[in-house]
Scaffold this active site. Structure first.
Site, short mmCIF file in Angstrom:
data_model
loop_
_atom_site.label_atom_id
_atom_site.label_comp_id
_atom_site.label_asym_id
_atom_site.label_seq_id
_atom_site.Cartn_x
_atom_site.Cartn_y
_atom_site.Cartn_z
N GLY A 237 0.79 -1.22 0.00
CA GLY A 237 0.00 0.00 0.00
C GLY A 237 0.82 1.27 0.00
CB THR A 238 4.00 2.22 1.67
OG1 THR A 238 3.53 2.05 3.02
CG2 THR A 238 4.97 3.39 1.64
CG ASN B 276 -4.51 3.97 9.71
OD1 ASN B 276 -4.84 5.12 9.39
ND2 ASN B 276 -3.42 3.72 10.41
CD GLN C 237 -6.85 -0.76 7.91
OE1 GLN C 237 -7.64 -1.70 8.07
NE2 GLN C 237 -5.60 -0.84 8.31
CB SER D 169 -2.52 -3.41 1.41
OG SER D 169 -1.40 -4.10 1.90
CG HIS E 150 -0.69 -6.88 4.96
ND1 HIS E 150 -0.58 -6.55 6.29
CD2 HIS E 150 -0.42 -5.74 4.28
CE1 HIS E 150 -0.25 -5.28 6.41
NE2 HIS E 150 -0.15 -4.76 5.20
CB THR F 228 10.92 -10.73 -11.66
OG1 THR F 228 11.98 -10.66 -12.60
CG2 THR F 228 10.17 -12.05 -11.82
CB CYS G 247 3.34 2.53 10.44
SG CYS G 247 2.74 1.62 9.00
#
Length: 379
Positions: free
Chosen positions: A70-71, A145, A173, A193, A195, A231, A316
């Protein structure tokens, strides 16, 4: 008793279906740019996942650009808007640090969009900021978030569009917890994202609206239609696609969390907690609460010893005694270092929420007793 994981907003537990498809991709790991059979199978996995991720947010598969997370995708979205002619930025005061810092690093003029006491953006302020000279890229997350507070994206989009600007929406989120559709939101770019959906860490996506073009982030051999060289992470992307399918399938069941969350919220509130964003529409799986007399790190350690894994807002910043951006933005300075976030997901059951609320009330009562005892000793 077994430990309870209630930190899905930081990173969801990886779904069994995701583990299965990733294991198969790892066992058959051809380069997706190769023309031989293994390469073609790898390419098929990437393109299948691209379609699966696109379907989750109502986009065309060609609009999805995979990334490291996401960043990176938030940075690419902002840079794409600037490359398209935007001259300045307007960023919500409760945005994730990766958005706020990417905006600052751009070197372009930057204005902060305030929120009200519940954490919701001020649309009148947005209208005024958009009225200033220069095309603007406006960055507003779909849901915070930390608090889970949802923003009026469609209303903001109308204002941005009428001013000729670009709306970038961080939907990391909200996706998988509530319906997210890039066309309904009228976003120009949107980020996801893996995860957060029960997929692997280290995989994200930028989704572009029809007619919008992404700027190239990494230079090299021209993967991702020349927009991100390197890749492709085939196992991770494959897992992302599987997670997107599962998240879409489970959307209706996510609403059950709101009932469980509200019951837990009632218990902790009666014991003295303040609910951040209580008066606003929130994600069904998220509870962000705070007290002024018990620091977040101490709460996390205590709960962890009781078998409950939660966080102090943004993952974070967890582990650092930093004030919560979401709490500060609402004006509750007294509680900015005493917030904790509880967030459920696909593996959470009602008993997990009950166990959390009961454990926190018990622990907070003991903390207050210790504080009172220390006060008596000093006196």
């Amino acid at each position: 008793m077994s430990a309870v994981y209630l930190d899905y907003n930081a990173s969801g537990l990886v779904r069994p279906e995701v583990q299965d498809v990733m294991a198969k991709a790892l066992a058959d790991n051809g380069n997706p740019s190769a023309v031989h059979a293994a390469g073609r199978r790898a390419r098929a996995r990437v393109e299948t996942a691209r379609a699966q991720v696109a379907e989750l947010v109502g986009a065309d598969a060609t609009a999805v650009v995979f990334s490291s997370g996401g960043t990176e995708s938030n940075a690419q979205g902002i840079l794409s808007a600037l490359a398209a002619g935007c001259e300045r930025l307007i960023v919500g005061s409760t945005e994730h640090p990766c958005v706020a810092e990417a905006a600052t690093a751009s070197g372009k003029p930057l204005k902060t969009l305030p929120v009200d006491a519940h954490g919701v953006i001020d649309l009148n302020q947005l209208r005024q900021l958009l009225g200033q000279p220069g095309r603007a890229v406006v960055a507003i997350h779909h849901a915070n978030n930390e608090s889970g507070v949802m923003q009026p994206i469609a209303e903001a989009a109308r204002l941005v569009r009428s001013a000729g600007g670009w709306l970038h929406v961080d939907a990391i989120q909200s996706s998988g917890k509530i319906p997210v559709d890039i066309r309904t939101l009228k976003a120009d770019s949107l980020t996801l994202s893996a995860h957060k959906l029960g997929g692997p860490q280290g995989v994200g996506a930028l989704v572009m609206a029809e007619g919008r073009e992404a700027v190239q982030m990494l230079h090299g051999a021209g993967q991702e239609r020349g927009l991100r060289a390197g890749t492709e992470n085939v196992p991770g992307i494959t897992g992302f696609g599987a997670a997107a399918v599962c998240a879409a399938r489970d959307l209706s069941s996510m609403q059950a969390h709101a009932v469980w969350r509200d019951a837990a919220e009632k218990v902790v509130k009666a014991a003295g907690a303040t609910i951040i964003g209580e008066g606003a529409e929130r994600l069904p799986n998220t509870l962000f609460m705070a007290v002024s007399d018990w620091e977040s790190p101490q709460q996390l350690i205590t709960l962890d010893l009781m078998g409950l894994m939660v966080s102090a807002g943004s993952a974070c910043s967890s582990g650092k005694t930093k004030p919560s951006r979401a709490i500060l933005a609402t004006g509750r300075v007294d509680m900015a270092t005493g917030g904790i976030r509880i967030s459920g997901g696909w593996g959470t059951v009602e008993a997990d929420w009950t166990r959390f609320s009961e454990a926190w009330v018990e622990a907070y009562a003991k903390q207050r007793e210790r504080s009172a005892a220390r006060t008596r000793e000093v006196a």
